[in-house]
Design an enzyme around this catalytic site. Structure first.
Site, PDB file in Angstrom:
ATOM      1  CG  ASP A 183      78.329  44.431  95.426  1.00 12.91           C
ATOM      2  OD1 ASP A 183      79.150  43.594  95.853  1.00 12.91           O
ATOM      3  OD2 ASP A 183      77.768  44.326  94.330  1.00 12.91           O
ATOM      4  CG  ASP A 218      81.955  38.836  91.739  1.00 16.22           C
ATOM      5  OD1 ASP A 218      81.815  38.367  92.875  1.00 16.22           O
ATOM      6  OD2 ASP A 218      81.273  39.783  91.295  1.00 16.22           O
TER       7      ASP A 218
HETATM    8  C1  GLA Z   1      79.143  41.561  92.403  1.00 21.89           C
HETATM    9  C2  GLA Z   1      80.401  42.371  92.712  1.00 21.89           C
HETATM   10  C3  GLA Z   1      80.322  43.739  92.065  1.00 21.89           C
HETATM   11  C4  GLA Z   1      80.125  43.579  90.557  1.00 21.89           C
HETATM   12  C5  GLA Z   1      78.907  42.713  90.268  1.00 21.89           C
HETATM   13  C6  GLA Z   1      78.808  42.361  88.804  1.00 21.89           C
HETATM   14  O1  GLA Z   1      78.006  42.112  92.987  1.00 21.89           O
HETATM   15  O2  GLA Z   1      80.590  42.498  94.110  1.00 21.89           O
HETATM   16  O3  GLA Z   1      81.481  44.498  92.333  1.00 21.89           O
HETATM   17  O4  GLA Z   1      81.294  43.000  90.027  1.00 21.89           O
HETATM   18  O5  GLA Z   1      78.963  41.485  90.994  1.00 21.89           O
HETATM   19  O6  GLA Z   1      77.719  41.536  88.524  1.00 21.89           O
END
Ligand code: GLA
Length: 403
Positions: free
Chosen positions: A229, A159
């Site tokens: 997200d 990520d």
């Molecule tokens: C980002 C990602 C999420 C999750 C969070 C964890 O926002 O897009 O899917 O993995 O980080 O902190």
């Protein structure tokens, strides 16, 4: 036939030159073929983030694995049990990452997940810190990849998070450089994973920045997030899901567009809306990663997550992502054997069930055509030229059609 084979051989040689001599993965490994094989159909499983966020614990992961088996999800195709952000502790004097106190022994946890016939996944970032401010892999990529392989990791979600500040992304004058740095960072971890000689599905999470679908395969990605997200509400889910139109040419066996995880069963949407997410994600040949508490699923949630007829659309071996037709509510996905899946959505927000008419010629079928309703689990017999159906607000009718 010859050209794809030549390209594949070339990739094999290129990977050998890039890092094979130290790595030993020149031996007889065709990296491109292996990458494809690891995700020949969209990965299915569970991820801790949507329900448990950064408070996830060892016992909750074990409970998810237990429930995946007991509920029948494993037998329906769900395989990966993925711990998202929140497992990391500190690095030791040698730089080796250790889990925090909620995860007493990661290898034993992985062994437990494997003992259930499941696969084990984990999460990190190319930046110094993850989005939850835990330790990232920046400067420790090779070491972390080896640690993960030693634990028995089968899947890595990587990520972007604080790597954005490393890229100085928002300095528009240097946007190209920033994008090249990001690709390099994702490529670095891919090469580190390959060097471990353990097949590890590689999931990129950088929210679609820089049209990741265009370069994801070149850094070994099996899947890449296409958007920001998801949240457990209809607006977020439908905006993300329906915005995938146009990305279909980038999905194929081995690498998939990822519109984020399922919210089915988390409580923020109505049953019809969750059926819409399950249907739309399956039409999109998206990864199906449940994001709910598997140990507390009601009958309805199980019936949605384990609709095998819908899952079969997602997992169809052709791996073709659906295209959107005009009118906007109708999407079509070619399936193996000359069949097609057609999903008819009603995402108007005025609380009305509405009749929607499908014209068979619009989805490439001369009439008559055989039809089956995949949520009613009912054969509809032969359809002639049109099919009109009442679709509930926020809901979907999903059909399989075949000549
Ligand atoms: C980002 C990602 C999420 C999750 C969070 C964890 O926002 O897009 O899917 O993995 O980080 O902190």
């Amino acid at each position: 036939m010859l050209l794809p084979r030549l390209i594949s051989c070339l990739c094999f040689l290129v990977f050998c030159f890039i890092g094979g001599s130290q790595a030993g993965y020149c031996q007889a490994v065709d990296v491109e073929a292996l990458t494809k094989q690891m995700a020949a159909t969209p990965p299915m499983g569970w991820n801790s983030w949507n329900h448990f966020a950064e408070k996830i614990t060892d016992s909750e992961v074990r409970a998810a694995a237990d429930a995946m088996v007991a509920s029948g999800m494993r037998d329906a195709g769900y395989r990966y049990v993925v711990i998202d952000d929140g497992w990391q502790g500190q690095r030791d004097a040698q730089g080796i990452i250790h889990p925090n106190s909620r995860f007493p022994d990661m290898k034993r946890l992985a062994d437990y997940v494997h003992s259930k016939g499941l696969k084990f996944g984990i999460y990190s970032s190319p930046g110094p810190k993850t989005c939850g401010n835990f330790e990232g892999s920046y400067g420790h990529e090779g070491q972390d990849a080896r640690t993960y392989a030693g634990w028995g990791v089968d899947y890595l979600k990587y990520d972007l998070c604080s790597y954005e500040s490393v890229m100085k992304m928002w300095d528009l004058e240097h946007a190209d450089k920033a994008s090249a740095m990001m690709q390099e960072a994702y490529g670095t971890m891919h090469r580190a994973l390959v060097k471990t000689n353990r097949p590890i599905v590689y999931s990129l999470c950088e929210y679609g920045i820089g049209d990741v679908w265009k370069w994801g395969p070149t850094v070994g990605a099996n899947l890449w997030r296409t958007t920001d997200d998801i949240r457990d509400d209809f607006r977020s889910m439908s905006l993300i899901g329906f915005s995938q139109a146009g990305l279909e040419k980038y999905a194929a066996p081995g690498h998939w567009n990822d519109p984020d995880m399922l919210e089915v069963g988390n409580g923020g949407m109505k049953p019809d809306e969750y059926r819409t997410q399950m249907s739309l994600w399956s039409m999109l040949a998206a990864p199906l990663l449940a994001g709910n508490d598997l140990s507390r699923m009601d009958k309805l949630t199980k019936s949605i997550l384990m609709n095998r007829e819908v899952i079969a659309v997602d997992q169809d071996k052709l791996g073709i992502q659906a295209s959107r037709l005009a009118p906007l509510q109708i999407w079509v996905k070619p399936l193996s054997g000359g069949a097609k899946a057609v999903a008819i959505f009603n995402y108007v927000v005025d609380d009305q069930a509405i009749p929607i008419t499908l014209h068979l010629k619009d989805v490439g079928f001369p009439s008559p055509v055989h039809a089956r309703d995949l949520w009613a689990h009912k054969d509809l017999g032969l359809l002639h030229s049109t099919y009109t159906v009442i679709v509930p607000q926020g809901g979907v009718v999903m059909l399989r059609l075949w000549p």
